[in-house]
Design a protein around this motif. Structure first.
Motif, PDB file in Angstrom:
ATOM      1  N   ARG A  62      -5.913 -11.961   1.310  1.00  0.00           N
ATOM      2  CA  ARG A  62      -6.412 -11.488   0.065  1.00  0.00           C
ATOM      3  C   ARG A  62      -5.724 -10.541  -0.589  1.00  0.00           C
ATOM      4  O   ARG A  62      -5.248 -10.490  -1.890  1.00  0.00           O
ATOM      5  N   VAL A  63      -5.213  -9.356  -0.089  1.00  0.00           N
ATOM      6  CA  VAL A  63      -4.297  -8.350  -0.181  1.00  0.00           C
ATOM      7  C   VAL A  63      -2.981  -9.004  -0.658  1.00  0.00           C
ATOM      8  O   VAL A  63      -2.453  -8.686  -1.824  1.00  0.00           O
ATOM      9  N   ASP A  64      -2.355  -9.933  -0.027  1.00  0.00           N
ATOM     10  CA  ASP A  64      -1.020 -10.702  -0.385  1.00  0.00           C
ATOM     11  C   ASP A  64      -1.195 -11.212  -1.700  1.00  0.00           C
ATOM     12  O   ASP A  64      -0.211 -11.295  -2.470  1.00  0.00           O
ATOM     13  N   GLU A  65      -2.478 -12.018  -1.995  1.00  0.00           N
ATOM     14  CA  GLU A  65      -2.585 -12.708  -3.266  1.00  0.00           C
ATOM     15  C   GLU A  65      -2.577 -11.709  -4.236  1.00  0.00           C
ATOM     16  O   GLU A  65      -2.340 -12.112  -5.422  1.00  0.00           O
ATOM     17  N   THR A  66      -3.039 -10.658  -4.143  1.00  0.00           N
ATOM     18  CA  THR A  66      -3.070  -9.574  -5.598  1.00  0.00           C
ATOM     19  C   THR A  66      -1.438  -9.201  -5.717  1.00  0.00           C
ATOM     20  O   THR A  66      -1.339  -8.455  -6.757  1.00  0.00           O
ATOM     21  N   GLY A  67      -0.683  -9.433  -4.826  1.00  0.00           N
ATOM     22  CA  GLY A  67       0.711  -8.971  -5.106  1.00  0.00           C
ATOM     23  C   GLY A  67       1.091  -7.766  -4.715  1.00  0.00           C
ATOM     24  O   GLY A  67       2.221  -6.988  -5.247  1.00  0.00           O
ATOM     25  N   VAL A  68       0.313  -6.668  -3.961  1.00  0.00           N
ATOM     26  CA  VAL A  68       0.662  -5.527  -3.291  1.00  0.00           C
ATOM     27  C   VAL A  68       2.006  -5.658  -2.377  1.00  0.00           C
ATOM     28  O   VAL A  68       2.013  -6.497  -1.567  1.00  0.00           O
ATOM     29  N   ASN A  69       2.964  -4.782  -2.650  1.00  0.00           N
ATOM     30  CA  ASN A  69       4.182  -4.717  -1.952  1.00  0.00           C
ATOM     31  C   ASN A  69       3.805  -4.056  -0.682  1.00  0.00           C
ATOM     32  O   ASN A  69       3.247  -2.904  -0.909  1.00  0.00           O
ATOM     33  N   GLU A  70       4.153  -4.466   0.406  1.00  0.00           N
ATOM     34  CA  GLU A  70       4.107  -3.890   1.673  1.00  0.00           C
ATOM     35  C   GLU A  70       2.892  -3.259   2.078  1.00  0.00           C
ATOM     36  O   GLU A  70       2.775  -1.926   2.353  1.00  0.00           O
ATOM     37  N   PRO A  71       1.749  -3.972   2.157  1.00  0.00           N
ATOM     38  CA  PRO A  71       0.400  -3.198   2.454  1.00  0.00           C
ATOM     39  C   PRO A  71       0.581  -3.119   4.103  1.00  0.00           C
ATOM     40  O   PRO A  71       1.050  -3.790   4.807  1.00  0.00           O
ATOM     41  N   ALA A  72      -0.180  -1.889   4.312  1.00  0.00           N
ATOM     42  CA  ALA A  72      -0.387  -1.655   5.673  1.00  0.00           C
ATOM     43  C   ALA A  72      -1.808  -1.981   6.288  1.00  0.00           C
ATOM     44  O   ALA A  72      -2.912  -1.368   5.793  1.00  0.00           O
ATOM     45  N   ILE A  73      -2.002  -3.105   7.037  1.00  0.00           N
ATOM     46  CA  ILE A  73      -3.316  -3.208   7.621  1.00  0.00           C
ATOM     47  C   ILE A  73      -3.253  -3.632   8.845  1.00  0.00           C
ATOM     48  O   ILE A  73      -2.426  -4.472   9.448  1.00  0.00           O
ATOM     49  N   GLN A  74      -4.074  -2.860   9.368  1.00  0.00           N
ATOM     50  CA  GLN A  74      -4.035  -2.368  11.021  1.00  0.00           C
ATOM     51  C   GLN A  74      -5.533  -2.342  11.591  1.00  0.00           C
ATOM     52  O   GLN A  74      -6.349  -1.649  10.974  1.00  0.00           O
ATOM     53  N   ASP A 108      -5.552   2.236  -8.902  1.00  0.00           N
ATOM     54  CA  ASP A 108      -6.966   1.909  -8.979  1.00  0.00           C
ATOM     55  C   ASP A 108      -7.480   0.961  -8.065  1.00  0.00           C
ATOM     56  O   ASP A 108      -7.410  -0.049  -8.207  1.00  0.00           O
ATOM     57  N   PRO A 109      -8.405   1.466  -6.975  1.00  0.00           N
ATOM     58  CA  PRO A 109      -8.453   0.404  -6.129  1.00  0.00           C
ATOM     59  C   PRO A 109     -10.014  -0.176  -6.322  1.00  0.00           C
ATOM     60  O   PRO A 109     -10.384  -1.064  -5.239  1.00  0.00           O
ATOM     61  N   ASP A 110     -10.510  -0.156  -7.482  1.00  0.00           N
ATOM     62  CA  ASP A 110     -11.848  -0.975  -7.691  1.00  0.00           C
ATOM     63  C   ASP A 110     -11.846  -2.289  -7.515  1.00  0.00           C
ATOM     64  O   ASP A 110     -12.597  -2.953  -6.734  1.00  0.00           O
ATOM     65  N   ARG A 111     -10.724  -2.851  -8.068  1.00  0.00           N
ATOM     66  CA  ARG A 111     -10.590  -4.520  -7.948  1.00  0.00           C
ATOM     67  C   ARG A 111     -10.369  -4.935  -6.525  1.00  0.00           C
ATOM     68  O   ARG A 111     -10.684  -5.828  -5.880  1.00  0.00           O
ATOM     69  N   ILE A 112      -9.432  -4.047  -5.740  1.00  0.00           N
ATOM     70  CA  ILE A 112      -9.506  -4.537  -4.213  1.00  0.00           C
ATOM     71  C   ILE A 112     -10.425  -4.188  -3.594  1.00  0.00           C
ATOM     72  O   ILE A 112     -10.862  -5.195  -2.794  1.00  0.00           O
ATOM     73  N   LYS A 113     -11.319  -3.209  -3.917  1.00  0.00           N
ATOM     74  CA  LYS A 113     -12.651  -3.103  -3.039  1.00  0.00           C
ATOM     75  C   LYS A 113     -13.479  -4.396  -3.309  1.00  0.00           C
ATOM     76  O   LYS A 113     -14.212  -4.627  -2.449  1.00  0.00           O
ATOM     77  N   ARG A 114     -13.545  -4.648  -4.727  1.00  0.00           N
ATOM     78  CA  ARG A 114     -14.438  -5.954  -4.886  1.00  0.00           C
ATOM     79  C   ARG A 114     -14.159  -7.180  -4.155  1.00  0.00           C
ATOM     80  O   ARG A 114     -14.904  -7.949  -3.544  1.00  0.00           O
ATOM     81  N   LEU A 115     -12.492  -7.326  -4.041  1.00  0.00           N
ATOM     82  CA  LEU A 115     -12.213  -8.514  -3.418  1.00  0.00           C
ATOM     83  C   LEU A 115     -12.350  -8.362  -1.897  1.00  0.00           C
ATOM     84  O   LEU A 115     -12.705  -9.427  -1.357  1.00  0.00           O
ATOM     85  N   LEU A 116     -12.438  -7.427  -1.278  1.00  0.00           N
ATOM     86  CA  LEU A 116     -12.507  -7.032   0.086  1.00  0.00           C
ATOM     87  C   LEU A 116     -14.057  -6.864   0.700  1.00  0.00           C
ATOM     88  O   LEU A 116     -14.456  -7.124   1.484  1.00  0.00           O
ATOM     89  N   GLY A 117     -14.862  -6.718  -0.357  1.00  0.00           N
ATOM     90  CA  GLY A 117     -16.247  -6.402  -0.124  1.00  0.00           C
ATOM     91  C   GLY A 117     -17.167  -7.758  -0.249  1.00  0.00           C
ATOM     92  O   GLY A 117     -18.160  -8.075   0.297  1.00  0.00           O
ATOM     93  N   GLU A 118     -16.414  -8.783  -0.970  1.00  0.00           N
ATOM     94  CA  GLU A 118     -17.208 -10.218  -0.878  1.00  0.00           C
ATOM     95  C   GLU A 118     -16.763 -10.812   0.354  1.00  0.00           C
ATOM     96  O   GLU A 118     -15.541 -11.102   0.710  1.00  0.00           O
TER      97      GLU A 118
END
Length: 527
Positions: free
Chosen positions: A169-181, A197-207
């Motif tokens: 999901r994060v990769d689809e948003t185009g964020v460069n080099e996210p750290a997910i662990q 502004d993390p609101d959109r990311i929170k919505r995507l991860l919260g669904e």
């Protein structure tokens, strides 16, 4: 030492050219790089969260939801095992709790038969124990309790699956080099550089994005508080607040069989076009063929997106979800469906936004530390070794360029610990030159000629240089393997710095000294 082999000159020239060419994009703006020809390198070193700013989220997988889903699956499996090949075993009160599944046999004579069938649901775990415990009392009450190890394994698998889906999901948003662990047993750390502004990311991860298709139960009558027929459930409408639908529990088609989802337009309105795989297309075609004229509910996370009427069989394996979306809403829903459904909801435990001012201060501090370190080392080398110190400084400058070039090519993320690793490498980079120059001094003291002194100095210092750098490299490698996040960033820059410093000291410095000696042919070396 009177000559430097041609092939070595070519290698040194190519490596140095690589360092310069691949470092230069870091000094250009994004707009400038976009105008550059495709054949030129445009990779830049990515800045981490502590330098660029961004969002920090700590998520927790809902363990209760994982356990509940596990118990629901066990209920379904138990029901199927008691109804095998027409030889049904009578039971009542089949239900689940937070710890297990229970039901009561109607006929005590079926105890042995029920035990045999239910035992087939139990599996042997890697530790040699069964993943469920079955208990039947004298009254015919059966209790099936999953072991703690089985529940822990299911939660661990859910966390692993959640990490993969969050990454998609994060990769689809185009964020460069996210750290997910992973962090602990049920937590996921997400760091998103550049996301202010993390609101959109929170919505995507919260669904959760559990997509299912159900038939609407037309036998249900009355308002929102009316009785729901057995085998059905009432779900709220996602599109119209206050409205609800009564849908049948049976899932006609699952989102697990989804192959693709894209945001598009239909009659000028944003919609989501979906396509099923082979199995999903067959299920969807059969469901629409057998239920022409009936409303078909599209359910997302236990909310009805829409419930269109089936006008004709849909056999192509494609469908459209419409629900009064705006363009961003349709794009986000398509993204969620493509990435897949989470096995359980994610709860946000911690949220931090790192401002760009903090990142700018960190970068400035890192630059100042680097400049001071380089100047101090350069002045020391010139003061201690004269002209040879200048050569060592040239090698040091090339060493820094090589580190930046490799980081750019790898698309590495530079953090504050990474800058610390580079600053440490600056000090270590001249170690090899110091060893070589001190060895040359010793050879001069015993009366050897300048050419022989230089040749012996490089030859005798070589083993010591290798030993010193290998031991440091082993420590850096252990940090990289055992560490995580910032520790790995420090280890990566340190490892790259060790390799590049060995190259510049052994190859570049030796080549420059060789050229100088061939040209000047000194009778005495003032070292």
């Amino acid at each position: 030492m009177n000559s430097f082999p041609t092939w070595k000159i070519v290698v040194v020239a190519l490596v140095c050219a690589f360092g310069v060419i691949y470092t230069l994009p870091n000094f250009a703006s994004k707009a400038t790089l976009e105008k550059m020809p495709d054949w030129l390198p445009t990779q830049q070193v990515n800045l981490g969260l502590d330098l660029q700013g961004g969002s920090h989220l700590l998520l927790q997988v809902d363990a209760t939801a994982v356990t509940t889903k596990m118990m629901e699956s066990l209920v379904d499996a138990t029901r199927d095992s008691l109804r095998q090949d027409g030889d049904n075993i009578g039971y009542r009160d089949l239900k689940h709790s937070s710890t297990g599944v229970s039901f009561t046999l109607r006929d005590l004579a079926d105890i042995d038969k029920a035990r045999d069938r239910i035992s087939s649901l139990s599996n042997i775990m890697p530790n040699g124990q069964r993943d469920t415990v079955i208990d039947i009392d004298d009254a015919g009450k059966v209790t099936i309790t999953p072991s703690e190890q089985a529940i822990t394994a299911r939660l661990s698998a859910a966390v692993d699956q959640s990490i993969e889906i969050v990454r998609r999901r994060v990769d689809e948003t185009g964020v460069n080099e996210p750290a997910i662990q992973r962090q602990g047993t049920d937590r996921i750390l997400v760091q998103l550089p550049g996301v202010g502004d993390p609101d959109r990311i929170k919505r995507l991860l919260g669904e959760t994005a559990q997509l299912t298709f159900h038939l609407v139960d037309l036998s249900a009558t009355g308002g929102a508080n009316s009785r729901v027929p057995p085998g059905s459930k009432r779900l709220p409408s996602l599109e119209e607040e206050g409205r609800s639908y009564v849908v049948k529990n049976r899932v006609m088609v699952s989102g697990e069989n989804l192959e693709d989802a894209q945001a598009t337009f239909q009659q000028g309105q944003p919609v989501v076009s979906i396509r099923f795989d082979g199995l999903g297309a067959k299920q969807f075609g059969r469901a629409t063929t057998d239920n022409v004229g009936k409303p078909f509910a599209i359910v997302l996370d236990d909310k009805v997106v829409s419930a269109p009427r089936i006008n004709e069989p849909i056999l192509g394996g494609s469908a459209v979800i419409s629900g009064g979306f705006n363009v961003e809403g349709a794009q986000d829903l398509a993204l969620l469906l493509r990435a897949g459904a989470l096995p359980a909801p994610l709860n946000i435990l911690e949220e931090r936004s790192v401002g760009p001012d903090l990142g700018a201060d960190s970068i400035a501090a890192g630059k100042i530390a680097g400049v001071i370190g380089v100047l101090a080392v350069a002045i020391f080398m010139i003061a201690s070794y004269g002209f040879f110190g200048i050569i060592a400084d040239v090698a040091l400058a090339m060493n820094i360029l090589l580190i930046m070039a490799v980081l750019s090519v790898l698309g590495a993320t530079l953090t504050l610990p990474g800058i610390a690793g580079i600053v440490l490498t600056i000090g270590m980079a001249v170690d090899a030159n110091v060893l070589i120059f001190e060895r040359i001094r010793e050879e001069i003291r015993v009366g050897k000629s300048p050419f022989n002194s230089v040749q012996s100095g490089f030859a005798r210092a070589f083993t010591t240089i290798i030993d010193a750098n290998v031991t440091t490299g082993i420590a850096a490698l252990i940090l990289f393997i055992m560490g995580s996040g910032p520790v790995k960033g420090f280890a990566v820059t340190l490892l790259i710095g060790i390799i590049s410093s060995m190259f510049t000291a052994i190859m570049l410095s030796r080549m420059l000294i060789s050229f100088w000696m061939q040209r000047k042919r000194p009778k005495v070396i003032d070292l």
